[in-house]
Scaffold this motif. Structure first.
Motif, PDB file in Angstrom:
ATOM      1  N   UNK A  70      12.567  61.543  20.065  1.00 16.83           N
ATOM      2  CA  UNK A  70      13.047  61.975  18.760  1.00 16.83           C
ATOM      3  C   UNK A  70      14.387  62.686  18.859  1.00 16.83           C
ATOM      4  N   UNK A  71      14.986  62.887  17.691  1.00 14.39           N
ATOM      5  CA  UNK A  71      16.254  63.597  17.564  1.00 14.39           C
ATOM      6  C   UNK A  71      16.161  64.466  16.316  1.00 14.39           C
ATOM      7  N   UNK A  81       7.686  71.620  20.633  1.00 15.13           N
ATOM      8  CA  UNK A  81       8.638  70.781  19.918  1.00 15.13           C
ATOM      9  C   UNK A  81       7.903  70.130  18.761  1.00 15.13           C
ATOM     10  N   UNK A  82       8.633  69.958  17.647  1.00  9.49           N
ATOM     11  CA  UNK A  82       7.964  69.385  16.477  1.00  9.49           C
ATOM     12  C   UNK A  82       8.971  68.722  15.550  1.00  9.49           C
ATOM     13  N   UNK A  83       8.485  67.656  14.853  1.00 14.34           N
ATOM     14  CA  UNK A  83       9.264  67.007  13.807  1.00 14.34           C
ATOM     15  C   UNK A  83      10.403  66.188  14.355  1.00 14.34           C
ATOM     16  N   UNK A  84      11.428  66.013  13.528  1.00 11.38           N
ATOM     17  CA  UNK A  84      12.578  65.208  13.900  1.00 11.38           C
ATOM     18  C   UNK A  84      12.485  63.796  13.375  1.00 11.38           C
ATOM     19  N   UNK A  85      13.302  62.939  13.939  1.00 11.27           N
ATOM     20  CA  UNK A  85      13.338  61.552  13.494  1.00 11.27           C
ATOM     21  C   UNK A  85      13.666  60.661  14.674  1.00 11.27           C
ATOM     22  N   UNK A  86      13.270  59.392  14.546  1.00 11.31           N
ATOM     23  CA  UNK A  86      13.702  58.373  15.487  1.00 11.31           C
ATOM     24  C   UNK A  86      14.897  57.662  14.897  1.00 11.31           C
ATOM     25  N   UNK A  87      15.903  57.389  15.708  1.00  8.24           N
ATOM     26  CA  UNK A  87      17.117  56.778  15.184  1.00  8.24           C
ATOM     27  C   UNK A  87      16.818  55.504  14.415  1.00  8.24           C
ATOM     28  N   UNK A  88      15.861  54.717  14.925  1.00  9.60           N
ATOM     29  CA  UNK A  88      15.537  53.459  14.256  1.00  9.60           C
ATOM     30  C   UNK A  88      14.088  53.400  13.792  1.00  9.60           C
ATOM     31  N   UNK A 111      17.497  54.536  22.698  1.00  6.04           N
ATOM     32  CA  UNK A 111      18.110  55.214  21.559  1.00  6.04           C
ATOM     33  C   UNK A 111      17.751  56.693  21.504  1.00  6.04           C
ATOM     34  N   UNK A 112      16.455  57.019  21.495  1.00  5.10           N
ATOM     35  CA  UNK A 112      16.034  58.419  21.484  1.00  5.10           C
ATOM     36  C   UNK A 112      15.290  58.721  22.769  1.00  5.10           C
ATOM     37  N   UNK A 133      -0.545  49.938  13.860  1.00  6.81           N
ATOM     38  CA  UNK A 133       0.494  48.958  14.151  1.00  6.81           C
ATOM     39  C   UNK A 133       1.865  49.626  14.144  1.00  6.81           C
ATOM     40  N   UNK A 134       2.574  49.485  15.255  1.00  9.99           N
ATOM     41  CA  UNK A 134       3.928  50.011  15.448  1.00  9.99           C
ATOM     42  C   UNK A 134       4.007  51.525  15.399  1.00  9.99           C
ATOM     43  N   UNK A 135       2.896  52.212  15.329  1.00 12.29           N
ATOM     44  CA  UNK A 135       2.868  53.666  15.403  1.00 12.29           C
ATOM     45  C   UNK A 135       2.792  54.036  16.874  1.00 12.29           C
ATOM     46  N   UNK A 136       3.767  54.775  17.357  1.00 14.06           N
ATOM     47  CA  UNK A 136       3.812  55.074  18.784  1.00 14.06           C
ATOM     48  C   UNK A 136       2.955  56.282  19.152  1.00 14.06           C
ATOM     49  N   UNK A 137       2.106  56.703  18.247  1.00 15.64           N
ATOM     50  CA  UNK A 137       1.145  57.754  18.539  1.00 15.64           C
ATOM     51  C   UNK A 137      -0.270  57.177  18.451  1.00 15.64           C
TER      52      UNK A 137
END
Length: 914
Positions: free
Chosen positions: A860-861, A874-881, A833-834, A226-230
């Motif tokens: 991601x950012x 590319x690896x890691x990072x964060x989503x703004x929201x 956003x990202x 749920x709500x996981x975009x992977x």
């Protein structure tokens, strides 16, 4: 470049090459000396692949000049000690079958098959050697870490601390006899302009729960949360996870239902909002053979909290509700059928259908769909649906068990329902009763309660071929980690062992693989237990083994990453739930598609925004911040010996420019304890372990958040960033040979910005992207700076990616590839956003080519990117929201590894020589 012939003599394989055709099962045990020779042979291949920076003035030394024999012996003994610990601590030896499965995993998932083929050749293609010397170290570390973290008695204890006190003796190791076979490395199937994933496992939601949909394909579990975009794929044979393609699937939804058709995972319906106030009629199907999602026609009904069943030719979706004022108020009796052959939906008749409800139990009898129970709505009865006539008939309730929050399975002749609760919707009284429904006679018979599991609801049940197993759930006493197996032939229950079982939970996924029961995720209640866990239950031995939960120390951003030529090193950063920085790291080896932990013994304190360089033998990492504390410490990490060397201290700083000159690490700018925007710098000499200052005469204005810094071979160029007056459009050139600065011209320079990327092409510095915080302007513009003439020229914007800041950029040798970041949302419907968009910039033609969105990782950012020679990882990072990322992907601009040649019967190429 010439391809090296990896022969026995070339890789010091004394005593190991003879008799390569002897059956593996008859091989004599390997001595410590034999294993050391194998380790040296493998390390020779990796050392040959490792990058020796062009800036380094000396020639690349031989392997044994940079790693000691003692260090390699320690690695061999560590693997043997881990293998022994699995036996002594958890009674879980690594079997020959497990090593064979690991060989298969490595071969089939290798992202760099040429390097793997070179390792095979170095071990003379002997399956026994490859199993013991390549597969065992990977498997032993993974399983020991997995078992340790799954053991509740180790809660709050660091593995390294525990291991020092509990390290097993390698002397008691005994290798299994097994007739290994050596699978050929799979050729990369990526075409030009394609993405491939890096391994990871599902994340939890905002409440710490792991809920979603899962199906068993016959070889693996496909799961999306749920709500996981992977989306994720778990292979129980190798106990390993990998991410699936993310593009175009049911990602970011909740309450989606799914079935396996034999070719596709078909998923449909659910909700797109956090507050349950939505429903959808969307549907998708996923083909794991080609790792591809595609949207199918919308269903004729919009629904959430529904259930689904596969008939052998159709997916039937029934039940569920629509929401109003955050309440499930409309319970539908109408369902729909999806036929993957025709790719069409059909509305089901509702005449005579049961009353609507959420999450009904649906079972397929071979000719009919049986409906029983459910979670909310009117769950007092059930029904029988015949798709051949599109008609409903009643299902007797005489002698039936309670119908709320129970489970039901099909045994081949009967539907067996068990457990649940009464008092719907309050569900305040739990049941340990069950019933067996015979559709031929439309009658119920009770299941025995003798030795039955504790009354409960929220549990899961599956049919194992001759028995039903129920496990987990909750009752008035809390969440449960118990279960039992029901045998309808004898109408009897057998309790399931709780030793090694997953932590208590409800609403979890439970699947039958034909030999094992898989339990994954669920809701933890208020226990605080990590739900990114699961277990594999073997009914023959009545035993549990954990499901792998090792991630590359998941969820981190503002970390450092380097490509060594053989692996990607990820270290530091900050992550989910952390107020400070991490002092952990991982190495990702694309040849074996595996992550291994970097030791924390002697590692510097955790930090994000650190300065780091790759020297050819070591990663030097220094400074950074841990929360509000700036670090003045650092360390030098050697991936060959998996060891840290401490560094002298210097004034702490974070968000600085940093480059490797060939003999020194230069660190300039950033934030220090006393100055937010600094224009001082320091030089670190690893030979003397000493620091010296850089001159400030002629230095640019102080700044931090520098995106634009490169090493030209003789100078460090810095440009842009954030300063005391805002974003900057100036910079400077530092020459360490003369300890002097020169200004970079501002004439025709790009607009002031920070968060941009910069690469060195060999003759120019190319900068691109970024933003001006004061004006909230994002840029997809850039510039090319030629230090020979001290001039700027603009980069084309035609075909450039969306304006973005804090993305990544790499230089391939002919192109700059930029990807991700936070992008400008002003009127741009494609940017949420990202960004997951990217572009390839060719300075020769001043032109852009978009990177594909097929299989692209999640937006991601503050992530990292490295160039491997043929792929950008590319690896890691964060989503703004949307939280921290624990995933990544490899982008191949030109496709699979080039120049494929046959070496000793396996595919190889000159990538191993780079």
């Amino acid at each position: 470049m010439m391809v090296r012939s990896f022969t026995c003599a070339a890789v010091i394989m004394a005593g190991l090459c003879a008799g390569s055709l002897v059956a593996a099962a008859t091989q004599p045990p390997l001595t410590l000396s034999d294993r050391l020779d194998c380790r040296i042979a493998i390390e020779e291949i990796y050392w040959g692949a490792r990058i020796w920076p062009d800036a380094n003035p000396d020639q690349k030394p031989p392997l044994m000049a940079v790693v000691s024999t003692d260090a390699l012996i320690a690695q061999v003994e560590e693997t043997l000690a881990q293998s022994v610990a699995l036996v002594e601590q958890w009674q879980a030896p690594i079997t020959g079958a497990m090593l064979q499965a690991e060989l298969e995993r490595i071969a089939h998932s290798s992202r760099r098959p040429s390097l793997l083929a070179a390792i095979y050749a170095a071990l003379d293609h002997q399956p026994y050697l490859v199993a013991e010397c390549l597969a065992r170290p990977l498997l032993a570390e993974r399983l020991v870490q997995e078992r340790f973290h799954a053991d509740a008695s180790h809660a709050g204890t660091e593995f390294s601390t525990w291991w020092v006190a509990n390290r097993a003796s390698p002397a008691s190791f005994s290798a299994p006899a097994y007739a290994y076979t050596l699978p050929a490395p799979s050729a990369l199937n990526g075409a030009a302009d394609s993405w491939r994933d890096t391994a990871s496992l599902p994340l939890d939601d905002i409440d710490g729960d792991v809920v979603g949909a899962a199906v068993w394909t016959g070889t693996e579990m496909v799961y999306f949360g749920d709500f996981d975009r992977e989306a994720y794929r778990y292979d129980p044979t190798t106990d390993s996870w990998k991410t699936a393609s993310t593009l175009g699937g049911p990602l970011g939804l909740r309450d989606t239902t799914a079935v396996w058709t034999g070719q596709y995972v078909v998923a449909s319906h659910g909700c797109t909002a956090n507050n349950h106030t939505c429903t959808t009629s969307l549907a998708w199907r996923y083909d794991p053979m080609i790792d591809l999602w595609e949207q199918v026609p919308n269903a004729p009904i919009s629904r959430t909290d529904q259930s689904a069943v596969w008939t052998g030719s159709e997916m039937i979706v029934w039940g569920g509700c629509t929401y109003a004022q955050d309440l499930c108020q409309v319970f539908s009796q109408v369902g729909a059928r999806y036929n993957p052959e025709t790719n069409n939906w059909q509305v089901m008749s509702s005449d005579g259908a049961p009353l609507g409800r959420t999450y009904p139990n649906l079972v397929w009898s071979g000719t009919e769909m049986l409906v029983w129970g459910g979670q909310s709505g009117d769950v007092s009865g059930g029904g029988r649906y015949d798709p051949s006539t599109n008609t409903w008939s009643t299902l007797s309730t005489d002698g039936a068990p309670p119908g709320a929050n129970n489970t039901a399975v099909w045994s081949g002749t009967e539907m067996i329902a068990w457990g649940g609760c009464t008092g719907n919707p309050s569900c305040d009284s739990w049941s340990d009763a069950g019933g067996r429904y015979d559709p031929a006679s439309d009658t119920w018979a009770p299941t025995s309660t003798s030795n039955a599991p504790t009354a409960r609801s929220g549990h899961a049940a599956v049919w194992m071929g001759d028995q039903m197993i129920v496990w987990g759930g909750y009752n008035a006493g809390g969440h449960l980690d118990s279960g039992a197996r029901y045998d309808p032939a004898s109408d009897s229950w057998i309790q399931v062992s709780s030793t090694g079982a997953p932590s208590p939970r409800r609403d979890h996924q439970m699947l039958w693989t034909d030999s094992l029961v898989l339990v994954w995720g669920g809701v933890r209640g208020f226990t605080g237990t990590d739900m990114r866990t699961g277990g594999r239950y073997d009914p023959i031995s009545d035993s549990w083994t954990p499901i792998d939960t090792t991630d590359p120390d998941a969820f981190r951003t503002h970390h450092v990453a380097f490509w060594t030529g053989a692996e990607m090193i990820v270290w530091g950063g900050t992550g989910d739930g952390l107020s400070g920085g991490r002092n952990t790291g991982r190495l990702y080896d694309p040849a074996t598609d595996s992550w291994t932990a970097t030791t924390t013994v002697g590692a510097p304190p955790g930090a994000s925004g650190a300065s780091a360089v790759w020297t050819g033998t070591e990663m030097i990492v220094w400074g950074g911040a841990s929360g509000s504390v700036l670090r003045d410490t650092g360390g030098r990490y050697n991936p060959m010996s998996d060891s840290w060397t401490s560094m002298a201290t210097s004034d702490g700083r974070a968000d600085s420019a940093h480059v490797w000159t060939g003999t020194e690490m230069l660190v300039w700018g950033g934030s220090t304890w006393s100055v937010i925007w600094n224009n001082t710098g320091v030089r670190y000499d690893p030979t003397t372990n000493s620091w010296s200052p850089m001159t400030t005469i002629g230095a640019p204005a102080g700044r931090k958040s520098l995106g634009g810094f490169v090493w030209t071979g003789t100078e460090m160029l810095v440009w842009g960033g954030s300063g005391e007056t805002g974003q900057l459009a100036n910079g400077g050139r530092y020459n360490p040979g003369t300890n002097s600065w020169a200004a970079i011209t501002s004439s025709k320079a790009p607009t002031a910005r920070f968060g941009h990327v910069a690469v060195w092409t060999g003759v120019e510095m190319v900068v691109w992207g970024g933003m001006d915080f004061a004006t909230d302007d994002y840029y997809n513009t850039g510039g090319r700076y030629d230090p020979a003439t001290d001039t700027w020229s603009a980069t084309s914007v035609l075909g450039a990616p969306l304006p973005a800041r804090s993305g990544t950029g790499v230089w391939t040798g002919s192109e700059m590839i930029v990807w991700g970041g936070e992008c400008d949302q002003s009127g741009l419907l494609t940017c949420h956003s990202d960004s997951y968009e990217g572009g390839r910039y060719d300075p020769q033609t001043d032109s852009w080519t978009a990177t594909t969105l097929d299989g692209v990782p999640e937006a991601r950012v503050f992530h990292t990117a490295v160039w491997t020679g043929d792929a950008m990882i590319v690896w890691g990072g964060t989503g703004t929201w949307s939280g921290y990322r624990h995933t990544g992907g490899a982008y191949f601009p030109q496709g699979s590894e080039p120049s494929i040649l046959l070496v000793d019967g396996f595919e190889s190429n000159d990538a191993a020589e780079r």
